[in-house]
Scaffold this motif. Sequence first.
Motif, PDB file in Angstrom:
ATOM      1  N   ASP A  10       0.830  -1.190   0.000  1.00  3.52           N
ATOM      2  CA  ASP A  10       0.000   0.000   0.000  1.00  3.52           C
ATOM      3  C   ASP A  10       0.871   1.250   0.000  1.00  3.52           C
ATOM      4  O   ASP A  10       1.963   1.256   0.590  1.00  3.52           O
ATOM      5  N   PRO A  11       0.434   2.335  -0.632  1.00  2.00           N
ATOM      6  CA  PRO A  11       1.197   3.575  -0.608  1.00  2.00           C
ATOM      7  C   PRO A  11       1.393   4.073   0.819  1.00  2.00           C
ATOM      8  O   PRO A  11       0.603   3.779   1.713  1.00  2.00           O
ATOM      9  N   ILE A  12       2.450   4.855   1.030  1.00  4.16           N
ATOM     10  CA  ILE A  12       2.697   5.415   2.349  1.00  4.16           C
ATOM     11  C   ILE A  12       1.523   6.301   2.750  1.00  4.16           C
ATOM     12  O   ILE A  12       0.998   7.060   1.949  1.00  4.16           O
ATOM     13  N   PRO A  13       1.040   6.199   3.994  1.00  3.48           N
ATOM     14  CA  PRO A  13      -0.151   6.932   4.419  1.00  3.48           C
ATOM     15  C   PRO A  13       0.170   8.362   4.808  1.00  3.48           C
ATOM     16  O   PRO A  13       0.400   8.677   5.979  1.00  3.48           O
ATOM     17  N   VAL A  14       0.197   9.261   3.832  1.00  2.12           N
ATOM     18  CA  VAL A  14       0.417  10.673   4.115  1.00  2.12           C
ATOM     19  C   VAL A  14      -0.746  11.470   3.550  1.00  2.12           C
ATOM     20  O   VAL A  14      -1.408  11.064   2.609  1.00  2.12           O
ATOM     21  N   ALA A  15      -0.971  12.650   4.134  1.00  2.00           N
ATOM     22  CA  ALA A  15      -2.102  13.480   3.738  1.00  2.00           C
ATOM     23  C   ALA A  15      -1.956  13.951   2.303  1.00  2.00           C
ATOM     24  O   ALA A  15      -0.857  14.103   1.792  1.00  2.00           O
ATOM     25  N   THR A  16      -3.075  14.208   1.652  1.00  2.00           N
ATOM     26  CA  THR A  16      -3.050  14.591   0.241  1.00  2.00           C
ATOM     27  C   THR A  16      -3.517  16.012  -0.013  1.00  2.00           C
ATOM     28  O   THR A  16      -3.440  16.479  -1.139  1.00  2.00           O
ATOM     29  N   GLY A  17      -3.999  16.731   0.971  1.00  2.00           N
ATOM     30  CA  GLY A  17      -4.522  18.063   0.706  1.00  2.00           C
ATOM     31  C   GLY A  17      -3.998  19.099   1.679  1.00  2.00           C
ATOM     32  O   GLY A  17      -3.301  18.792   2.637  1.00  2.00           O
ATOM     33  N   ARG A  18      -4.355  20.355   1.405  1.00  2.00           N
ATOM     34  CA  ARG A  18      -3.993  21.461   2.284  1.00  2.00           C
ATOM     35  C   ARG A  18      -5.271  22.109   2.784  1.00  2.00           C
ATOM     36  O   ARG A  18      -6.194  22.357   2.019  1.00  2.00           O
ATOM     37  N   ALA A  19      -5.306  22.400   4.047  1.00  2.04           N
ATOM     38  CA  ALA A  19      -6.435  23.117   4.630  1.00  2.04           C
ATOM     39  C   ALA A  19      -5.903  24.399   5.256  1.00  2.04           C
ATOM     40  O   ALA A  19      -4.954  24.355   6.050  1.00  2.04           O
ATOM     41  N   PRO A  20      -6.475  25.566   4.904  1.00  2.00           N
ATOM     42  CA  PRO A  20      -5.992  26.825   5.476  1.00  2.00           C
ATOM     43  C   PRO A  20      -5.961  26.825   6.990  1.00  2.00           C
ATOM     44  O   PRO A  20      -5.041  27.372   7.602  1.00  2.00           O
ATOM     45  N   VAL A  21      -6.960  26.198   7.615  1.00  2.00           N
ATOM     46  CA  VAL A  21      -6.987  26.169   9.079  1.00  2.00           C
ATOM     47  C   VAL A  21      -5.776  25.398   9.617  1.00  2.00           C
ATOM     48  O   VAL A  21      -5.124  25.826  10.584  1.00  2.00           O
ATOM     49  N   ALA A  22      -5.453  24.276   8.976  1.00  3.31           N
ATOM     50  CA  ALA A  22      -4.284  23.496   9.398  1.00  3.31           C
ATOM     51  C   ALA A  22      -3.005  24.283   9.176  1.00  3.31           C
ATOM     52  O   ALA A  22      -2.076  24.237   9.995  1.00  3.31           O
ATOM     53  N   ASP A  23      -2.945  25.021   8.070  1.00  2.00           N
ATOM     54  CA  ASP A  23      -1.757  25.824   7.801  1.00  2.00           C
ATOM     55  C   ASP A  23      -1.596  26.940   8.834  1.00  2.00           C
ATOM     56  O   ASP A  23      -0.480  27.252   9.264  1.00  2.00           O
ATOM     57  N   LEU A  24      -2.707  27.559   9.222  1.00  2.00           N
ATOM     58  CA  LEU A  24      -2.633  28.589  10.260  1.00  2.00           C
ATOM     59  C   LEU A  24      -2.148  27.984  11.577  1.00  2.00           C
ATOM     60  O   LEU A  24      -1.359  28.602  12.305  1.00  2.00           O
ATOM     61  N   GLY A  25      -2.591  26.788  11.871  1.00  2.00           N
ATOM     62  CA  GLY A  25      -2.092  26.108  13.061  1.00  2.00           C
ATOM     63  C   GLY A  25      -0.607  25.830  12.969  1.00  2.00           C
ATOM     64  O   GLY A  25       0.122  25.925  13.964  1.00  2.00           O
ATOM     65  N   ASP A  26      -0.145  25.491  11.759  1.00  5.91           N
ATOM     66  CA  ASP A  26       1.282  25.231  11.575  1.00  5.91           C
ATOM     67  C   ASP A  26       2.095  26.501  11.750  1.00  5.91           C
ATOM     68  O   ASP A  26       3.238  26.446  12.232  1.00  5.91           O
ATOM     69  N   VAL A  27       1.544  27.646  11.373  1.00  8.90           N
ATOM     70  CA  VAL A  27       2.235  28.919  11.585  1.00  8.90           C
ATOM     71  C   VAL A  27       2.527  29.107  13.074  1.00  8.90           C
ATOM     72  O   VAL A  27       3.640  29.506  13.470  1.00  8.90           O
ATOM     73  N   LEU A  28       1.529  28.819  13.907  1.00  6.87           N
ATOM     74  CA  LEU A  28       1.734  28.948  15.349  1.00  6.87           C
ATOM     75  C   LEU A  28       2.818  27.997  15.834  1.00  6.87           C
ATOM     76  O   LEU A  28       3.646  28.347  16.687  1.00  6.87           O
ATOM     77  N   THR A  29       2.831  26.780  15.277  1.00  4.44           N
ATOM     78  CA  THR A  29       3.864  25.811  15.648  1.00  4.44           C
ATOM     79  C   THR A  29       5.248  26.302  15.247  1.00  4.44           C
ATOM     80  O   THR A  29       6.211  26.216  16.020  1.00  4.44           O
ATOM     81  N   VAL A  30       5.353  26.836  14.027  1.00  2.00           N
ATOM     82  CA  VAL A  30       6.636  27.340  13.539  1.00  2.00           C
ATOM     83  C   VAL A  30       7.142  28.475  14.417  1.00  2.00           C
ATOM     84  O   VAL A  30       8.323  28.510  14.805  1.00  2.00           O
ATOM     85  N   LEU A  31       6.269  29.411  14.757  1.00  2.00           N
ATOM     86  CA  LEU A  31       6.678  30.537  15.599  1.00  2.00           C
ATOM     87  C   LEU A  31       7.103  30.060  16.979  1.00  2.00           C
ATOM     88  O   LEU A  31       8.088  30.559  17.548  1.00  2.00           O
ATOM     89  N   SER A  32       6.382  29.087  17.517  1.00  2.00           N
ATOM     90  CA  SER A  32       6.740  28.540  18.823  1.00  2.00           C
ATOM     91  C   SER A  32       8.111  27.860  18.770  1.00  2.00           C
ATOM     92  O   SER A  32       8.950  28.048  19.665  1.00  2.00           O
ATOM     93  N   GLN A  33       8.356  27.067  17.723  1.00  2.00           N
ATOM     94  CA  GLN A  33       9.641  26.387  17.594  1.00  2.00           C
ATOM     95  C   GLN A  33      10.776  27.376  17.401  1.00  2.00           C
ATOM     96  O   GLN A  33      11.873  27.189  17.938  1.00  2.00           O
ATOM     97  N   ALA A  34      10.515  28.450  16.638  1.00  2.00           N
ATOM     98  CA  ALA A  34      11.552  29.458  16.427  1.00  2.00           C
ATOM     99  C   ALA A  34      11.906  30.152  17.741  1.00  2.00           C
ATOM    100  O   ALA A  34      13.085  30.374  18.056  1.00  2.00           O
ATOM    101  N   GLY A  35      10.872  30.478  18.525  1.00  2.00           N
ATOM    102  CA  GLY A  35      11.131  31.110  19.812  1.00  2.00           C
ATOM    103  C   GLY A  35      11.899  30.189  20.755  1.00  2.00           C
ATOM    104  O   GLY A  35      12.844  30.613  21.437  1.00  2.00           O
ATOM    105  N   ALA A  36      11.521  28.910  20.772  1.00  2.00           N
ATOM    106  CA  ALA A  36      12.219  27.946  21.628  1.00  2.00           C
ATOM    107  C   ALA A  36      13.661  27.772  21.175  1.00  2.00           C
ATOM    108  O   ALA A  36      14.578  27.639  22.003  1.00  2.00           O
ATOM    109  N   GLY A  37      13.883  27.803  19.863  1.00  2.00           N
ATOM    110  CA  GLY A  37      15.243  27.670  19.349  1.00  2.00           C
ATOM    111  C   GLY A  37      16.119  28.831  19.751  1.00  2.00           C
ATOM    112  O   GLY A  37      17.288  28.657  20.127  1.00  2.00           O
ATOM    113  N   VAL A  38      15.572  30.039  19.693  1.00  2.00           N
ATOM    114  CA  VAL A  38      16.331  31.220  20.130  1.00  2.00           C
ATOM    115  C   VAL A  38      16.676  31.106  21.604  1.00  2.00           C
ATOM    116  O   VAL A  38      17.808  31.402  22.027  1.00  2.00           O
TER     117      VAL A  38
END
Length: 433
Positions: free
Chosen positions: A144-172
């Motif tokens: 079977d193909p590897i089970p990865v998502a096939t679409g983009r959802a703006p709400v999920a992307d906005l959530g990822d923005v928060l994750t990215v900012l949090s990781q950047a702050g933690a890295g600093v």
Amino acid sequence: MTYWFVNRAFDWSVVLQLVWTFDEALDVAALAQMNAELAAGSLNRRVVLPSVPIARPRWSHSPETPDVLVDTRPIAPDEIEAWADGELETVPLDPVAGSAWRLRGAPTVDGGFVVSLTALHLVADGRGMVAAAASAVASDGPGDPIPVATGRAPVADLGDVLTVLSQAGAGVARALAGAITSTTGDDTPAPPARAVRAPMHERSPLARTRWAIVSVSAKAWEQAARRHHGTSNILFVAVIAGALRVAGHIPADEPVKVGIPVSRRVDGDDSANATAGVSVMVLDEAAAGGDLTALRRLCKRAYERLAAGRRPAMMHLRPLMNVLPVSVVATVATAGNGMPDVMTSNLGVFGPEVATIGGQTASAVAFRGDAQGVDPDQHHRFGDGLQSWSVQVGDTLTFSVAAFDESAFPDAPALRAGIAAELDAWGVVHRIW
């Protein structure tokens, strides 16, 4: 995604390659079967772009299956390297379109066969790529193909923005904490001083990689390492660093900076790249034919620092790559003289089944990587000095060596001569392709 950044910043495509050489003809149907199995595996990914700024690209299983390409014109045995070089340098791969890998074969005039599997480093690190190939050649049929998502959802992307900012702050925060520790209680000795090198576009005006591929008995290699109080991997570091030292790339009183990738992949981890790395400054610890105890101790301390989370500030700041403009990150990343002189990547030990395709066993299997699209007129290069990839398949250890500094290794024969001399000095019987 480091290699996604490299593509955006420098317009490079970093490509990995596995090469099999066979003394007998290979059934084309076996290649087609392997191709189908690869299409159901971890290499067959595509990048799905985010719908909002700062959010990161995501993976999707690619709906496309690249066609296996089989050349009709047989090539001479002494043309195999040029054929493989051409594939590595020009294979058209596109992670967004979903063509991130390609399988290609060619008959040889003496009745043999050569196979190349190329893949973007973006979709796999070295060990992951070899594992994907091993799974494909060992499988009875595509799964079977590897089970990865096939679409983009703006709400999920906005959530990822928060994750990215949090990781950047933690890295600093981690980078600042590391800087404080280094000035108040870190007993790690300061690295030896190094003179600033001439820029790579002056030392390598052609931006052409020189290659040497070496095969040795894994047992003999291990015995040589033990004779000199080292391990297989430590001898690998010593040989490549020593070859660069002898070539005159670095003044005798300055250390060779060696980068050593370290796999962080665990069972069940299907991430594209799961590799960290350490750097060691090697002065006289790798003298050819000498005792490897000091080099072994030097590397062990570096691995212990990595395990303890003590990493250079730049590593903690990597999440900022997703926040800052690409041009700013590129300027910071290429400033100074931080690129290793040597990179030694040990992909590990794989069973003899990796060498078998369609019931035929390869006479040799090699792994390597390079960047497509390096502009000779620009300052940046994919590597400096020497880079090498080692893989043991069954009883044979093979390592590919790429030379980037044209002032140290003006051509491939010079590189091969340098590697051969270093191996002779360590008492290792070898075959250079």
